[in-house]
Scaffold this motif. Structure first.
Motif, PDB file in Angstrom:
ATOM      1  N   PHE A   1      -7.170  -7.842   0.257  1.00 56.57           N
ATOM      2  CA  PHE A   1      -7.127  -6.462  -0.204  1.00 56.57           C
ATOM      3  C   PHE A   1      -7.036  -6.475  -1.723  1.00 56.57           C
ATOM      4  CE2 PHE A   1      -5.990  -6.202   4.165  1.00 56.57           C
ATOM      5  CZ  PHE A   1      -6.376  -4.932   4.585  1.00 56.57           C
ATOM      6  N   LYS A   2      -7.691  -5.501  -2.338  1.00 54.41           N
ATOM      7  CA  LYS A   2      -7.712  -5.491  -3.794  1.00 54.41           C
ATOM      8  C   LYS A   2      -7.280  -4.155  -4.355  1.00 54.41           C
ATOM      9  CE  LYS A   2     -10.740  -8.770  -5.921  1.00 54.41           C
ATOM     10  NZ  LYS A   2     -11.931  -8.922  -6.742  1.00 54.41           N
ATOM     11  N   SER A   3      -6.821  -4.229  -5.588  1.00 54.21           N
ATOM     12  CA  SER A   3      -6.458  -3.002  -6.298  1.00 54.21           C
ATOM     13  C   SER A   3      -6.476  -3.270  -7.792  1.00 54.21           C
ATOM     14  CB  SER A   3      -5.055  -2.575  -5.884  1.00 54.21           C
ATOM     15  OG  SER A   3      -4.604  -1.540  -6.734  1.00 54.21           O
TER      16      SER A   3
ATOM     17  N   SER B   1       0.814  -1.221   0.000  1.00 54.40           N
ATOM     18  CA  SER B   1       0.000   0.000   0.000  1.00 54.40           C
ATOM     19  C   SER B   1       0.851   1.276   0.000  1.00 54.40           C
ATOM     20  CB  SER B   1      -1.017  -0.001   1.140  1.00 54.40           C
ATOM     21  OG  SER B   1      -0.401  -0.305   2.343  1.00 54.40           O
TER      22      SER B   1
ATOM     23  N   PRO C   1      -2.812   2.082  -3.911  1.00 53.57           N
ATOM     24  CA  PRO C   1      -3.881   2.071  -2.901  1.00 53.57           C
ATOM     25  C   PRO C   1      -4.595   0.725  -2.860  1.00 53.57           C
ATOM     26  CG  PRO C   1      -4.514   3.383  -4.807  1.00 53.57           C
ATOM     27  CD  PRO C   1      -3.116   2.928  -5.071  1.00 53.57           C
ATOM     28  N   LEU C   2      -4.693   0.146  -1.672  1.00 54.34           N
ATOM     29  CA  LEU C   2      -5.369  -1.138  -1.529  1.00 54.34           C
ATOM     30  C   LEU C   2      -6.699  -0.944  -0.820  1.00 54.34           C
ATOM     31  CD1 LEU C   2      -2.438  -3.431  -0.320  1.00 54.34           C
ATOM     32  CD2 LEU C   2      -3.435  -3.348  -2.606  1.00 54.34           C
ATOM     33  N   LYS C   3      -7.669  -1.702  -1.251  1.00 52.38           N
ATOM     34  CA  LYS C   3      -8.992  -1.622  -0.647  1.00 52.38           C
ATOM     35  C   LYS C   3      -9.339  -2.956  -0.015  1.00 52.38           C
ATOM     36  CE  LYS C   3     -13.411   0.293  -1.877  1.00 52.38           C
ATOM     37  NZ  LYS C   3     -14.386   0.424  -2.929  1.00 52.38           N
ATOM     38  N   LYS C   4      -9.805  -2.919   1.227  1.00 51.95           N
ATOM     39  CA  LYS C   4     -10.122  -4.182   1.901  1.00 51.95           C
ATOM     40  C   LYS C   4     -11.401  -4.779   1.327  1.00 51.95           C
ATOM     41  CE  LYS C   4      -9.948  -6.230   6.509  1.00 51.95           C
ATOM     42  NZ  LYS C   4     -10.058  -7.532   6.064  1.00 51.95           N
ATOM     43  N   MET C   5     -11.324  -6.048   0.957  1.00 53.13           N
ATOM     44  CA  MET C   5     -12.497  -6.739   0.450  1.00 53.13           C
ATOM     45  C   MET C   5     -12.534  -8.123   1.059  1.00 53.13           C
ATOM     46  SD  MET C   5     -12.885  -5.301  -3.385  1.00 53.13           S
ATOM     47  CE  MET C   5     -14.468  -5.833  -3.757  1.00 53.13           C
TER      48      MET C   5
ATOM     49  N   THR D   1     -11.196  -3.105 -13.901  1.00 51.87           N
ATOM     50  CA  THR D   1     -11.715  -3.743 -12.679  1.00 51.87           C
ATOM     51  C   THR D   1     -10.565  -4.386 -11.925  1.00 51.87           C
ATOM     52  OG1 THR D   1     -12.506  -5.317 -14.314  1.00 51.87           O
ATOM     53  CG2 THR D   1     -14.160  -4.299 -12.892  1.00 51.87           C
ATOM     54  N   PRO D   2     -10.511  -4.144 -10.601  1.00 51.71           N
ATOM     55  CA  PRO D   2      -9.375  -4.636  -9.817  1.00 51.71           C
ATOM     56  C   PRO D   2      -9.296  -6.171  -9.758  1.00 51.71           C
ATOM     57  CG  PRO D   2     -10.750  -3.108  -8.552  1.00 51.71           C
ATOM     58  CD  PRO D   2     -11.504  -3.460  -9.783  1.00 51.71           C
TER      59      PRO D   2
END
Ligand SMILES: [Zn+2]
Length: 212
Positions: free
Chosen positions: A30-32, A18, A22-26, A41-42
């Motif tokens: 974590f996805k990006s 990160s 930028p990583l997004k918690k899913m 689409t990540p």
């Protein structure tokens, strides 16, 4: 434990990556959007549990903290090792820089190439991939030429077929597989990283013997 493993243990892959993207918690991961190929689409996934990353999109790259840094900064393994050693304060011995360790990168590449061919073989030629293949070509109308071009593969249900093949037939070490991002420990067992991902209802033969 050697320094390579020691450093890997000290760094949290989520916080390292990160710093770059930028990583997004899913859920548990974590996805990006993947930094290594063009996508909207990540499909770039980081697993804090397994401390690995993988792109399920176009480039299909993956690995650990070292391979991420190597890919992102275009570094040799030894350079990535130096950077992460400095970051964690782990002292490196000179023996880390001998031929043994720089050939590690080659092993990782070689293993990933075998894995690619193995899964492609399962999908296109083995009984265990039959259902998946007809799903792709008949239901999803995927051109068989694309399956060849992109070396699309299938991982059998059993969950350790690649690991079994690489360890018992090809005589690779468990650690090599983990290093290459192809397997992980589940208790004391080594499991394939790629399993039950896209199509879960395969005919699932437990061992792929014919591939060589
Ligand atoms: Zn990618």
């Amino acid at each position: 434990m050697d320094e390579v493993a020691q450093i890997r243990e000290k760094i949290d892959i989520v916080s390292l990556i990160s710093e770059y993207i930028p990583l997004k918690k899913m859920g548990r991961n974590f996805k990006s959007v993947c930094p290594f190929h063009n996508e909207k689409t990540p499909s770039f996934v980081v697993s804090p549990e397994r401390q690995i990353w993988h792109c399920f999109g176009g480039c299909n790259k993956g690995g650990d903290v070292y391979t991420f840094l190597m890919e992102y900064e275009n570094l040799e393994f030894v350079e990535a090792l130096r950077i992460l050693a400095k970051r964690t304060g782990v002292q490196l011995r000179e023996s880390n820089f001998d031929a043994g360790i720089s050939s590690k990168k080659e092993t990782i590449y070689k293993l990933n190439k075998i894995a690619l061919e193995f899964y492609h073989y399962v999908l296109t030629k083995h009984e265990a991939g039959k259902k998946a293949l007809s799903y792709l070509t008949e239901k999803r109308k995927l051109d068989p030429k694309l399956i060849e071009t992109f070396m699309i593969g299938f991982s059998p249900r059993e969950g350790a077929s690649l690991a079994n093949y690489l360890i018992s037939k090809k005589k690779y070490k468990k650690e090599d597989l983990i290093e290459a991002g192809l397997a992980f420990y589940s208790g004391s067992r080594v499991m394939d990283f790629f399993r039950k991902e896209t199509i879960s209802k395969s005919t699932g033969e437990s061992r792929i013997e014919a591939f060589s």
